[in-house]
Scaffold this motif. Structure first.
Motif, PDB file in Angstrom:
ATOM      1  N   PRO A 139       0.819  -1.221   0.000  1.00  0.00           N
ATOM      2  CA  PRO A 139       0.000   0.000   0.000  1.00  0.00           C
ATOM      3  C   PRO A 139       0.852   1.269   0.000  1.00  0.00           C
ATOM      4  O   PRO A 139       1.942   1.305   0.576  1.00  0.00           O
ATOM      5  CB  PRO A 139      -0.791  -0.102   1.303  1.00  0.00           C
ATOM      6  N   ASN A 140       0.336   2.302  -0.639  1.00  0.00           N
ATOM      7  CA  ASN A 140       0.974   3.616  -0.679  1.00  0.00           C
ATOM      8  C   ASN A 140       0.353   4.479   0.419  1.00  0.00           C
ATOM      9  O   ASN A 140      -0.795   4.898   0.312  1.00  0.00           O
ATOM     10  CB  ASN A 140       0.739   4.252  -2.051  1.00  0.00           C
ATOM     11  N   VAL A 141       1.113   4.754   1.461  1.00  0.00           N
ATOM     12  CA  VAL A 141       0.580   5.553   2.574  1.00  0.00           C
ATOM     13  C   VAL A 141       0.258   6.976   2.137  1.00  0.00           C
ATOM     14  O   VAL A 141      -0.543   7.663   2.768  1.00  0.00           O
ATOM     15  CB  VAL A 141       1.541   5.534   3.787  1.00  0.00           C
ATOM     16  N   ASN A 142       0.837   7.427   1.029  1.00  0.00           N
ATOM     17  CA  ASN A 142       0.607   8.787   0.520  1.00  0.00           C
ATOM     18  C   ASN A 142      -0.645   8.920  -0.333  1.00  0.00           C
ATOM     19  O   ASN A 142      -0.774   9.872  -1.072  1.00  0.00           O
ATOM     20  CB  ASN A 142       1.786   9.231  -0.353  1.00  0.00           C
ATOM     21  N   ASN A 143      -1.572   7.986  -0.244  1.00  0.00           N
ATOM     22  CA  ASN A 143      -2.715   8.077  -1.153  1.00  0.00           C
ATOM     23  C   ASN A 143      -3.801   9.013  -0.629  1.00  0.00           C
ATOM     24  O   ASN A 143      -3.915   9.272   0.563  1.00  0.00           O
ATOM     25  CB  ASN A 143      -3.259   6.684  -1.502  1.00  0.00           C
ATOM     26  N   ILE A 144      -4.612   9.499  -1.553  1.00  0.00           N
ATOM     27  CA  ILE A 144      -5.603  10.538  -1.271  1.00  0.00           C
ATOM     28  C   ILE A 144      -6.674  10.092  -0.269  1.00  0.00           C
ATOM     29  O   ILE A 144      -7.201  10.908   0.483  1.00  0.00           O
ATOM     30  CB  ILE A 144      -6.243  11.045  -2.597  1.00  0.00           C
ATOM     31  N   SER A 145      -6.994   8.797  -0.221  1.00  0.00           N
ATOM     32  CA  SER A 145      -8.014   8.358   0.736  1.00  0.00           C
ATOM     33  C   SER A 145      -7.538   8.553   2.169  1.00  0.00           C
ATOM     34  O   SER A 145      -8.339   8.819   3.071  1.00  0.00           O
ATOM     35  CB  SER A 145      -8.445   6.907   0.497  1.00  0.00           C
ATOM     36  N   ASN A 146      -6.219   8.437   2.398  1.00  0.00           N
ATOM     37  CA  ASN A 146      -5.688   8.709   3.740  1.00  0.00           C
ATOM     38  C   ASN A 146      -5.867  10.181   4.103  1.00  0.00           C
ATOM     39  O   ASN A 146      -6.205  10.514   5.236  1.00  0.00           O
ATOM     40  CB  ASN A 146      -4.211   8.334   3.826  1.00  0.00           C
ATOM     41  N   VAL A 147      -5.639  11.060   3.141  1.00  0.00           N
ATOM     42  CA  VAL A 147      -5.822  12.493   3.376  1.00  0.00           C
ATOM     43  C   VAL A 147      -7.279  12.776   3.742  1.00  0.00           C
ATOM     44  O   VAL A 147      -7.573  13.457   4.723  1.00  0.00           O
ATOM     45  CB  VAL A 147      -5.390  13.316   2.145  1.00  0.00           C
ATOM     46  N   PHE A 148      -8.207  12.216   2.960  1.00  0.00           N
ATOM     47  CA  PHE A 148      -9.623  12.443   3.242  1.00  0.00           C
ATOM     48  C   PHE A 148     -10.047  11.824   4.574  1.00  0.00           C
ATOM     49  O   PHE A 148     -10.849  12.403   5.299  1.00  0.00           O
ATOM     50  CB  PHE A 148     -10.501  11.919   2.105  1.00  0.00           C
ATOM     51  N   ALA A 149      -9.528  10.640   4.901  1.00  0.00           N
ATOM     52  CA  ALA A 149      -9.866  10.021   6.185  1.00  0.00           C
ATOM     53  C   ALA A 149      -9.432  10.927   7.337  1.00  0.00           C
ATOM     54  O   ALA A 149     -10.196  11.155   8.288  1.00  0.00           O
ATOM     55  CB  ALA A 149      -9.214   8.646   6.301  1.00  0.00           C
ATOM     56  N   LEU A 150      -8.219  11.469   7.256  1.00  0.00           N
ATOM     57  CA  LEU A 150      -7.735  12.374   8.301  1.00  0.00           C
ATOM     58  C   LEU A 150      -8.583  13.641   8.369  1.00  0.00           C
ATOM     59  O   LEU A 150      -8.928  14.112   9.460  1.00  0.00           O
ATOM     60  CB  LEU A 150      -6.263  12.724   8.068  1.00  0.00           C
TER      61      LEU A 150
ATOM     62  N   GLU B 219       3.178   1.321   6.835  1.00  0.00           N
ATOM     63  CA  GLU B 219       2.996   1.502   5.404  1.00  0.00           C
ATOM     64  C   GLU B 219       4.056   2.484   4.924  1.00  0.00           C
ATOM     65  O   GLU B 219       4.600   3.259   5.708  1.00  0.00           O
ATOM     66  CB  GLU B 219       1.581   1.981   5.095  1.00  0.00           C
ATOM     67  N   PHE B 220       4.344   2.446   3.644  1.00  0.00           N
ATOM     68  CA  PHE B 220       5.488   3.152   3.096  1.00  0.00           C
ATOM     69  C   PHE B 220       5.093   4.138   2.009  1.00  0.00           C
ATOM     70  O   PHE B 220       4.085   3.969   1.338  1.00  0.00           O
ATOM     71  CB  PHE B 220       6.478   2.140   2.506  1.00  0.00           C
ATOM     72  N   THR B 221       5.954   5.134   1.832  1.00  0.00           N
ATOM     73  CA  THR B 221       5.828   6.037   0.698  1.00  0.00           C
ATOM     74  C   THR B 221       6.533   5.382  -0.491  1.00  0.00           C
ATOM     75  O   THR B 221       7.397   4.506  -0.308  1.00  0.00           O
ATOM     76  CB  THR B 221       6.490   7.400   0.982  1.00  0.00           C
TER      77      THR B 221
ATOM     78  N   GLN C 198      -1.251  11.159 -10.972  1.00  0.00           N
ATOM     79  CA  GLN C 198      -0.479  11.657  -9.840  1.00  0.00           C
ATOM     80  C   GLN C 198      -0.300  10.548  -8.791  1.00  0.00           C
ATOM     81  O   GLN C 198      -1.250   9.831  -8.499  1.00  0.00           O
ATOM     82  CB  GLN C 198      -1.184  12.848  -9.189  1.00  0.00           C
ATOM     83  N   PRO C 199       0.912  10.399  -8.204  1.00  0.00           N
ATOM     84  CA  PRO C 199       1.135   9.365  -7.197  1.00  0.00           C
ATOM     85  C   PRO C 199       0.161   9.445  -6.017  1.00  0.00           C
ATOM     86  O   PRO C 199      -0.206   8.426  -5.452  1.00  0.00           O
ATOM     87  CB  PRO C 199       2.583   9.619  -6.735  1.00  0.00           C
ATOM     88  N   LEU C 200      -0.277  10.645  -5.671  1.00  0.00           N
ATOM     89  CA  LEU C 200      -1.207  10.820  -4.560  1.00  0.00           C
ATOM     90  C   LEU C 200      -2.533  10.113  -4.827  1.00  0.00           C
ATOM     91  O   LEU C 200      -3.258   9.759  -3.914  1.00  0.00           O
ATOM     92  CB  LEU C 200      -1.443  12.319  -4.337  1.00  0.00           C
ATOM     93  N   LEU C 201      -2.864   9.901  -6.094  1.00  0.00           N
ATOM     94  CA  LEU C 201      -4.140   9.292  -6.454  1.00  0.00           C
ATOM     95  C   LEU C 201      -4.043   7.776  -6.625  1.00  0.00           C
ATOM     96  O   LEU C 201      -5.011   7.131  -6.993  1.00  0.00           O
ATOM     97  CB  LEU C 201      -4.672   9.926  -7.743  1.00  0.00           C
ATOM     98  N   LEU C 202      -2.884   7.209  -6.340  1.00  0.00           N
ATOM     99  CA  LEU C 202      -2.666   5.776  -6.500  1.00  0.00           C
ATOM    100  C   LEU C 202      -2.407   5.150  -5.132  1.00  0.00           C
ATOM    101  O   LEU C 202      -1.538   5.590  -4.396  1.00  0.00           O
ATOM    102  CB  LEU C 202      -1.489   5.537  -7.437  1.00  0.00           C
TER     103      LEU C 202
END
Length: 151
Positions: free
Chosen positions: A56-67, A90-92, A138-142
């Motif tokens: 998993p990509n910890v930098n993904n947008i769903s994490n931002v929205f969850a926070l 989880e890793f970047t 964009q990596p943030l969206l993956l």
């Protein structure tokens, strides 16, 4: 075969494999540095062998929205006590790239993709909306990191 690769080296001869498949495992490593785990895998690979890795990509947008929605991006607290079915870290994408290089792999392909199980529940609807509007450039969206590397 069952083996705890964090407590003992992999039980294979050096240069035993042409392909190493390590998908959705890196995030479960708990007591050993991931570079050491990857180095031991590399030891088991023949020259020119291929490694297929995803996490998993910890930098993904769903994490931002969850926070932003006041929800924790990590797993429910009750599964951290005695459970093996949790993510320890989880890793970047850059951390995964650095670990692979430090373990002696050469990276052939490194990219991201979206897997439904790697979106955070607290931000999944918003994530799908953003991805559908902006695409997956964009990596943030993956939400998943994928690497194909060789020895």
């Amino acid at each position: 075969m069952e083996h705890d690769f964090e407590r003992a080296p992999l039980p294979f001869e050096d240069g035993s494999f042409d392909v190493l498949y390590f998908t959705e495992v890196l995030e479960h490593v708990a007591i050993k540095p991931v570079v050491e785990v990857l180095r031991d895998m590399r030891r088991c690979a023949r020259p020119g062998a291929t490694l297929v890795l995803s996490t998993p990509n910890v930098n993904n947008i769903s994490n931002v929205f969850a926070l932003l929605n006041g929800q924790n991006i990590f797993w429910r607290p009750e599964i951290f006590y005695g459970s093996l079915d949790r993510h320890n870290r989880e890793f970047t994408p850059e951390e995964v790239r650095e670990a692979l290089l430090a373990a002696g792999f050469t990276i052939d392909h490194f990219y991201g993709f979206n897997c439904h199980s790697n979106w955070r529940g607290g931000g999944i609807d918003e994530a799908y909306q953003v991805v559908s509007e902006l695409g997956e450039d964009q990596p943030l969206l993956l939400n998943t990191i994928m690497a194909i590397a060789h020895v």
